[in-house]
Design an enzyme around this catalytic site. Structure first.
Site, PDB file in Angstrom:
ATOM      1  N   SER A  83      35.372   2.590  30.929  1.00  0.00           N
ATOM      2  CA  SER A  83      35.426   4.041  31.058  1.00  0.00           C
ATOM      3  C   SER A  83      36.780   4.474  31.643  1.00  0.00           C
ATOM      4  O   SER A  83      37.830   4.135  31.089  1.00  0.00           O
ATOM      5  CB  SER A  83      34.248   4.517  31.914  1.00  0.00           C
ATOM      6  OG  SER A  83      34.057   5.898  31.808  1.00  0.00           O
ATOM      7  N   ASP A 211      26.962   4.744  22.909  1.00  0.00           N
ATOM      8  CA  ASP A 211      27.542   5.476  24.035  1.00  0.00           C
ATOM      9  C   ASP A 211      27.455   6.974  23.753  1.00  0.00           C
ATOM     10  O   ASP A 211      27.955   7.452  22.737  1.00  0.00           O
ATOM     11  CB  ASP A 211      29.005   5.045  24.213  1.00  0.00           C
ATOM     12  CG  ASP A 211      29.606   5.498  25.535  1.00  0.00           C
ATOM     13  OD1 ASP A 211      29.113   6.498  26.105  1.00  0.00           O
ATOM     14  OD2 ASP A 211      30.566   4.866  25.994  1.00  0.00           O
ATOM     15  N   HIS A 239      26.664   3.708  27.534  1.00  0.00           N
ATOM     16  CA  HIS A 239      27.945   3.714  28.243  1.00  0.00           C
ATOM     17  C   HIS A 239      28.015   2.603  29.283  1.00  0.00           C
ATOM     18  O   HIS A 239      29.078   2.024  29.504  1.00  0.00           O
ATOM     19  CB  HIS A 239      28.153   5.075  28.917  1.00  0.00           C
ATOM     20  CG  HIS A 239      29.534   5.264  29.464  1.00  0.00           C
ATOM     21  ND1 HIS A 239      30.669   5.262  28.676  1.00  0.00           N
ATOM     22  CD2 HIS A 239      29.969   5.443  30.742  1.00  0.00           C
ATOM     23  CE1 HIS A 239      31.740   5.440  29.432  1.00  0.00           C
ATOM     24  NE2 HIS A 239      31.353   5.543  30.686  1.00  0.00           N
TER      25      HIS A 239
END
Length: 261
Positions: A83, A211, A239
């Site tokens: 991320s 995701d 995610h």
């Protein structure tokens, strides 16, 4: 999954998270002989500093940069960024390209070497795929000198970040997340990373196909925008792939380490 003690992987968490989120993957990799470092970035995890003492993205990244700086001459590591952690490993690759065997972006922001580092975050928010739902984003100080804070709300955590994770992992995440920041304003002030340093580091992108935070379409746009050596996919991964698909992710990272390190 065979281990190689000469392979050193550093796992870098995303915004509001900490080293704790890697516990399943780190345990699996270590159990077969891989050397794995999980770290808390500044004001994250168990790092004691409050966010207000971390005014810049480089300050936030310093724990990772300190590790790279301490490596012995000739020692190389595989960096894995999840991320927002993709931005941290990109900065580390720019500053220490000779120490990075490969930079692995796991459903992560991946800057190029044409635009300022903030570009890939800004592009996501320009579209409609970055609905932050009940997240709290607010200034830390009246003068606006400190980066705005970010904390994921319970709805976005449950519906977009952890939607395929177990109830136990969701509970763990909700209890351990801390206030963080995207450091967007600071990243907007930085020059693009260079082609001869950051651009020279071998890169692998791991696409998380379920995701809902950084959606697959946007992950693939970043790959097209900044082509990589290899693209891997994780089916059924939300995610938080390190929690929802730890076996598959650990095998994927082991394969990458074997190939590039």
């Amino acid at each position: 999954m065979e281990g190689n003690s000469r392979t050193h992987m550093i796992l870098v968490h995303g915004a509001c998270h900490g080293a704790w989120c890697w516990f399943k993957v780190a345990a699996r990799l270590r159990s077969v002989g891989h050397r794995v470092t999980t770290l808390d970035l500044a004001a994250s995890g168990v790092d004691p500093r409050p966010l207000r003492e971390v005014p810049t993205f480089r300050d936030y990244t310093k724990p990772l940069l300190d590790i790279l700086e301490s490596l012995l001459p000739g020692e190389k590591v595989v960096l894995v960024g999840h991320s927002l952690g993709g931005m941290n490993i990109a900065l580390a690759s720019e500053l220490f390209p000779e120490k990075v065997a490969a930079a692995v972006f796991l459903a992560a922001f991946m800057p190029d070497h044409t635009f300022r580092p903030s570009h890939v975050i800004e592009k996501l928010f320009e579209g409609n795929s970055a609905d932050m739902m009940d997240s709290e984003m607010k200034p830390q100080d009246p003068e606006g000198k400190l980066p705005p804070s970010l904390l994921f709300g319970p709805q976005i955590t449950r519906q977009k970040l952890y939607q395929l994770c177990s109830q136990e992992d969701l509970t763990l995440g909700a209890s351990l997340m801390r206030v963080g920041s995207l450091f967007l304003e600071d990243l907007q002030l930085q020059q693009p990373y260079s082609e001869d340093r950051y651009g020279s580091v071998r890169k692998v992108y791991i696409v998380c196909k379920e995701d809902l935070a950084i959606v697959e379409e946007y992950q693939r746009w970043m790959i097209q925008n900044n082509p990589v050596q290899e693209v891997k996919e994780l089916d059924g991964a939300d995610h938080m792939a390190m929690l929802s698909r730890p076996d598959e992710l650990a095998q994927c990272l082991a394969d990458i380490a074997e190939k590039y390190a």
